[in-house]
Design an enzyme around this catalytic site. Structure first.
Site, PDB file in Angstrom:
ATOM      1  N   GLY A  67      -9.579 -15.000  -3.899  1.00 55.75           N
ATOM      2  CA  GLY A  67     -10.003 -13.633  -4.968  1.00 55.75           C
ATOM      3  C   GLY A  67      -9.971 -12.364  -5.042  1.00 55.75           C
ATOM      4  N   ALA A  68      -9.270 -11.874  -3.653  1.00 55.00           N
ATOM      5  CA  ALA A  68      -8.905 -10.606  -3.798  1.00 55.00           C
ATOM      6  C   ALA A  68      -7.711 -10.716  -3.899  1.00 55.00           C
TER       7      ALA A  68
ATOM      8  N   THR B 275       2.207 -16.163  -0.268  1.00 51.99           N
ATOM      9  CA  THR B 275       3.323 -16.102  -1.485  1.00 51.99           C
ATOM     10  C   THR B 275       3.941 -15.876  -1.623  1.00 51.99           C
TER      11      THR B 275
ATOM     12  N   THR C   4      -2.252 -23.066   5.091  1.00 50.29           N
ATOM     13  CA  THR C   4      -3.507 -21.995   4.385  1.00 50.29           C
ATOM     14  C   THR C   4      -2.458 -23.331   2.690  1.00 50.29           C
TER      15      THR C   4
ATOM     16  N   THR D 146       3.050 -23.546  -8.597  1.00 51.55           N
ATOM     17  CA  THR D 146       4.166 -22.451  -9.478  1.00 51.55           C
ATOM     18  C   THR D 146       5.241 -23.477  -9.607  1.00 51.55           C
ATOM     19  N   ASP D 147       6.103 -22.166 -11.091  1.00 48.22           N
ATOM     20  CA  ASP D 147       7.310 -22.852 -11.406  1.00 48.22           C
ATOM     21  C   ASP D 147       8.577 -22.923 -10.547  1.00 48.22           C
ATOM     22  N   GLU D 148       8.080 -22.503  -9.198  1.00 57.07           N
ATOM     23  CA  GLU D 148       9.302 -22.573  -8.372  1.00 57.07           C
ATOM     24  C   GLU D 148       9.465 -23.962  -7.466  1.00 57.07           C
TER      25      GLU D 148
ATOM     26  N   TYR E 241       8.283 -21.836   1.568  1.00 58.80           N
ATOM     27  CA  TYR E 241       7.155 -21.799  -0.114  1.00 58.80           C
ATOM     28  C   TYR E 241       7.397 -22.505  -0.727  1.00 58.80           C
TER      29      TYR E 241
ATOM     30  N   LYS F 254       4.066 -25.072  -1.721  1.00 65.25           N
ATOM     31  CA  LYS F 254       2.577 -25.414  -2.455  1.00 65.25           C
ATOM     32  C   LYS F 254       3.445 -26.776  -3.817  1.00 65.25           C
TER      33      LYS F 254
ATOM     34  N   TYR G 260      18.655  -7.695  -4.870  1.00 66.23           N
ATOM     35  CA  TYR G 260      19.665  -9.123  -4.021  1.00 66.23           C
ATOM     36  C   TYR G 260      20.739  -9.596  -4.435  1.00 66.23           C
TER      37      TYR G 260
ATOM     38  N   ARG H 239      19.213 -13.238  -0.873  1.00 63.44           N
ATOM     39  CA  ARG H 239      18.098 -13.829  -0.582  1.00 63.44           C
ATOM     40  C   ARG H 239      18.734 -15.635  -0.131  1.00 63.44           C
TER      41      ARG H 239
HETATM   42  P1  NAD Z   1      -1.389 -13.290  -3.783  1.00 58.10           P
HETATM   43  O1  NAD Z   1      -0.546 -13.099  -1.972  1.00 58.10           O
HETATM   44  O2  NAD Z   1      -1.860 -11.752  -4.284  1.00 58.10           O
HETATM   45  O3  NAD Z   1      -3.037 -13.463  -2.812  1.00 58.10           O
HETATM   46  C1  NAD Z   1      -3.489 -14.449  -2.237  1.00 58.10           C
HETATM   47  C2  NAD Z   1      -4.731 -14.732  -1.652  1.00 58.10           C
HETATM   48  O4  NAD Z   1      -4.981 -15.664  -1.309  1.00 58.10           O
HETATM   49  C3  NAD Z   1      -5.039 -12.619  -0.572  1.00 58.10           C
HETATM   50  O5  NAD Z   1      -5.856 -11.892  -1.535  1.00 58.10           O
HETATM   51  C4  NAD Z   1      -5.192 -13.716   0.281  1.00 58.10           C
HETATM   52  O6  NAD Z   1      -5.975 -12.758   1.418  1.00 58.10           O
HETATM   53  C5  NAD Z   1      -5.682 -14.815   0.426  1.00 58.10           C
HETATM   54  N1  NAD Z   1      -5.499 -15.689   0.888  1.00 58.10           N
HETATM   55  C6  NAD Z   1      -4.200 -16.461   1.646  1.00 58.10           C
HETATM   56  N2  NAD Z   1      -4.516 -16.680   2.940  1.00 58.10           N
HETATM   57  C7  NAD Z   1      -5.823 -17.640   2.730  1.00 58.10           C
HETATM   58  C8  NAD Z   1      -6.490 -18.653   3.222  1.00 58.10           C
HETATM   59  N3  NAD Z   1      -6.247 -19.319   4.680  1.00 58.10           N
HETATM   60  N4  NAD Z   1      -8.057 -18.358   3.047  1.00 58.10           N
HETATM   61  C9  NAD Z   1      -8.518 -17.769   2.057  1.00 58.10           C
HETATM   62  N5  NAD Z   1      -7.378 -16.856   1.448  1.00 58.10           N
HETATM   63  C10 NAD Z   1      -6.300 -16.252   1.487  1.00 58.10           C
HETATM   64  O7  NAD Z   1      -1.668 -13.877  -4.236  1.00 58.10           O
HETATM   65  P2  NAD Z   1      -0.822 -13.809  -5.770  1.00 58.10           P
HETATM   66  O8  NAD Z   1       0.612 -13.262  -6.315  1.00 58.10           O
HETATM   67  O9  NAD Z   1      -2.258 -13.640  -6.445  1.00 58.10           O
HETATM   68  O10 NAD Z   1      -0.638 -15.589  -5.862  1.00 58.10           O
HETATM   69  C11 NAD Z   1      -1.607 -16.176  -6.920  1.00 58.10           C
HETATM   70  C12 NAD Z   1      -1.509 -17.921  -6.779  1.00 58.10           C
HETATM   71  O11 NAD Z   1      -0.894 -18.033  -8.111  1.00 58.10           O
HETATM   72  C13 NAD Z   1      -0.471 -18.401  -5.566  1.00 58.10           C
HETATM   73  O12 NAD Z   1      -1.480 -20.066  -5.061  1.00 58.10           O
HETATM   74  C14 NAD Z   1       0.725 -18.591  -5.428  1.00 58.10           C
HETATM   75  O13 NAD Z   1       1.306 -19.548  -5.301  1.00 58.10           O
HETATM   76  C15 NAD Z   1       0.263 -18.070  -7.600  1.00 58.10           C
HETATM   77  N6  NAD Z   1       1.769 -18.375  -8.140  1.00 58.10           N
HETATM   78  C16 NAD Z   1       1.387 -16.934  -7.907  1.00 58.10           C
HETATM   79  C17 NAD Z   1       2.485 -16.603  -9.046  1.00 58.10           C
HETATM   80  C18 NAD Z   1       2.831 -15.127  -8.451  1.00 58.10           C
HETATM   81  O14 NAD Z   1       4.283 -14.843  -9.766  1.00 58.10           O
HETATM   82  N7  NAD Z   1       2.278 -13.736  -8.796  1.00 58.10           N
HETATM   83  C19 NAD Z   1       3.158 -17.129 -10.672  1.00 58.10           C
HETATM   84  C20 NAD Z   1       2.693 -18.650 -10.204  1.00 58.10           C
HETATM   85  C21 NAD Z   1       1.498 -19.142  -9.076  1.00 58.10           C
HETATM   86  O1  DAU Z   2       8.199 -17.624 -10.346  1.00 61.00           O
HETATM   87  C1  DAU Z   2       6.559 -17.826  -9.369  1.00 61.00           C
HETATM   88  C2  DAU Z   2       7.010 -16.717  -8.002  1.00 61.00           C
HETATM   89  O2  DAU Z   2       6.600 -15.786  -7.838  1.00 61.00           O
HETATM   90  C3  DAU Z   2       5.197 -17.128  -7.562  1.00 61.00           C
HETATM   91  O3  DAU Z   2       4.768 -18.742  -7.024  1.00 61.00           O
HETATM   92  C4  DAU Z   2       5.380 -16.343  -6.115  1.00 61.00           C
HETATM   93  O4  DAU Z   2       3.954 -16.944  -5.714  1.00 61.00           O
HETATM   94  C5  DAU Z   2       5.822 -15.375  -6.129  1.00 61.00           C
HETATM   95  O5  DAU Z   2       6.029 -14.251  -5.590  1.00 61.00           O
HETATM   96  C6  DAU Z   2       7.534 -15.037  -7.535  1.00 61.00           C
HETATM   97  O6  DAU Z   2       8.421 -15.361  -6.879  1.00 61.00           O
HETATM   98  P1  DAU Z   2       9.703 -14.148  -6.523  1.00 61.00           P
HETATM   99  O7  DAU Z   2      10.239 -14.578  -5.282  1.00 61.00           O
HETATM  100  O8  DAU Z   2      10.753 -14.720  -7.903  1.00 61.00           O
HETATM  101  O9  DAU Z   2       9.326 -13.075  -6.814  1.00 61.00           O
HETATM  102  P2  DAU Z   2      10.005 -11.448  -5.551  1.00 61.00           P
HETATM  103  O10 DAU Z   2       8.934 -10.252  -6.742  1.00 61.00           O
HETATM  104  O11 DAU Z   2       9.987 -12.054  -4.194  1.00 61.00           O
HETATM  105  O12 DAU Z   2      11.210 -11.819  -6.761  1.00 61.00           O
HETATM  106  C7  DAU Z   2      11.757 -11.334  -7.658  1.00 61.00           C
HETATM  107  C8  DAU Z   2      13.299 -11.613  -8.021  1.00 61.00           C
HETATM  108  O13 DAU Z   2      13.267  -9.998  -7.553  1.00 61.00           O
HETATM  109  C9  DAU Z   2      14.082 -12.722  -7.023  1.00 61.00           C
HETATM  110  O14 DAU Z   2      14.986 -12.900  -7.785  1.00 61.00           O
HETATM  111  C10 DAU Z   2      14.326 -11.460  -5.907  1.00 61.00           C
HETATM  112  C11 DAU Z   2      14.473 -10.228  -6.621  1.00 61.00           C
HETATM  113  N1  DAU Z   2      14.224  -9.245  -5.389  1.00 61.00           N
HETATM  114  C12 DAU Z   2      12.836  -9.953  -5.039  1.00 61.00           C
HETATM  115  C13 DAU Z   2      12.499  -8.806  -3.879  1.00 61.00           C
HETATM  116  C14 DAU Z   2      11.405  -8.369  -3.536  1.00 61.00           C
HETATM  117  C15 DAU Z   2      15.469  -8.078  -5.237  1.00 61.00           C
HETATM  118  O15 DAU Z   2      15.874  -8.329  -5.551  1.00 61.00           O
HETATM  119  N2  DAU Z   2      14.747  -7.573  -4.333  1.00 61.00           N
HETATM  120  C16 DAU Z   2      13.676  -7.087  -3.743  1.00 61.00           C
HETATM  121  O16 DAU Z   2      13.579  -6.462  -2.752  1.00 61.00           O
END
Ligand code: NAD
Ligand code: DAU
Length: 337
Positions: free
Chosen positions: A9-10, A84, A99, A125-127, A149, A153, A206, A272
């Protein structure tokens, strides 16, 4: 009161969910369980830390002594906690396995013993579908994760389902697309690019910039999870997608335009490894429950850019004073060939 445990939640989405839930559910008491890794920050919850309906617990989901009792007394668990960032998973995957897989296992074991638990939301995640050259992934599609990653997941996603099938734990699995909005750690593409551009630092794009992501506003994600807590069927998977497919190059140009910065600040860098070309979700199943995204993409993007411009207090300490972030940035960008 309904007892809601929010792991992670943080973090970015978790903190937005806690804030959203406090506003929309006066009968909920929320407990955040978070280890405060580099990505989790008290600052993300600055305005709700002292809310009497919110309790913050510092702890690791892998620690059954801490996580177990919290799960056992919960009515609803929303499990966001995870490592993540794909680029970090490519550098070192150990924490992702610990984790994302083992941590989820610890929570699920406790969920078997939780007498009042009515929902365990596994945030996937959609990944997990892997790269999708054409069309859109449905919930029945094969899982083909292609980086450490998304593989971790996918493991957690199916482990959670197995606890429904085997032990009748009330699990649902959500698979969301790329979230954007406030409080996203500035390693992810949007906050990284916006905060670099504030300082006229080039943005590392990238490969050919042709990779496609489907952008979902974080509040639309929160509303979807909320809807599913009420209306989903246990054991089911639900895609959550914004329906905004954008190439990275086009996204970058939109951000440059919003910030009135020149295209010369785009710095093409090597791709990447294993970079998934495209994600796309079919959201028919969720929409049948009455959910639809509310935030138009261009409006949400402009508001998000403006949020980072207005909240330097939030990101500058990370980018300028956190040695771990500097080390990561150098390893990821400056030392890349
Ligand atoms: P984030 O990296 O911003 O936050 C992750 C949080 O989990 C942090 O607060 C971290 O301190 C906590 N954490 C990590 N390891 C831990 C542990 N062992 N115990 C307790 N807390 C821990 O991530 P986010 O982008 O907010 O993603 C949240 C969730 O949503 C993840 O499960 C991610 O896979 C999923 N998700 C993210 C996206 C996206 O675009 N960001 C999309 C689809 C799904
Ligand atoms: O699709 C859901 C996922 O989206 C989540 O599950 C992940 O937790 C979240 O991190 C995110 O993954 P991506 O790899 O898609 O996000 P990111 O922001 O790292 O990258 C988005 C796109 O941008 C990807 O195609 C890579 C590109 N990119 C990313 C970075 C960090 C760049 O071109 N340059 C960069 O420096």
């Amino acid at each position: 009161m309904v007892e809601v445990l929010v792991t992670g939640g943080a973090g970015f989405i978790g903190s937005n969910f806690v804030r959203y839930a406090l506003q929309t559910h006066p009968d909920w008491h929320l407990t955040t369980l978070d280890k405060l890794t580099y990505a989790g920050r008290r600052e993300n919850l600055h305005d709700v830390m002292d809310d009497p309906r919110h309790t913050f617990v510092l702890g690791d989901i892998c620690n059954a002594d801490i996580a177990g009792p919290l799960v056992e007394r919960a009515n609803i668990v929303v499990h966001f906690a995870a490592e993540t960032h794909v680029d970090r998973a490519i550098m070192a995957a150990g924490d992702f396995i610990r984790t994302d897989v083992e941590g989820t296992f610890v929570l699920l074991e406790a969920a078997r013993r939780a007498p009042g638990l009515r929902r365990f939301v596994q945030i996937s995640t959609d990944e997990v579908y892997g790269s999708v050259p054409e069309g859109a992934s449905t919930e029945h599609d094969e899982l083909k994760p292609r980086n450490p990653y998304s593989a971790s997941k996918a493991g957690a996603d199916r482990l959670a389902y197995s606890y429904f099938a085997t032990y009748d734990v009330p699990v649902i699995v959500t698979r969301a697309s790329n979230n954007y909005g406030p409080y996203q750690f500035p390693e992810k593409v949007l906050p990284l690019f916006v905060t670099n551009l504030v300082d006229n630092i080039p943005v590392p794009l990238y490969g050919d910039g042709g990779n496609v992501r489907d952008w979902l506003h974080v509040l639309d994600h929160c509303r979807a999870v909320d809807r599913l807590i009420d209306d989903a069927r246990n054991g089911e998977v639900y895609n959550i997608g914004g329906g905004n497919e954008v190439r990275n190059l086009d996204l970058t140009h939109r951000v440059l335009d919003l910030m009135e910065k020149p295209a010369s600040l785009i710095k093409p860098v090597p791709d990447r490894p294993g970079h998934d070309r495209r994600y796309a979700l079919d959201t028919t199943k969720l929409r049948a429950l009455g959910w639809a995204p509310q935030v138009p993409f261009l409006q949400g993007l402009a508001e998000t850019v403006a949020w980072y411009q207005a909240n330097e207090w939030w990101w500058r300490p990370i980018k300028e004073r956190d040695p771990a972030f500097k080390a990561y940035y150098e390893a990821q960008y400056d030392r890349r060939p």
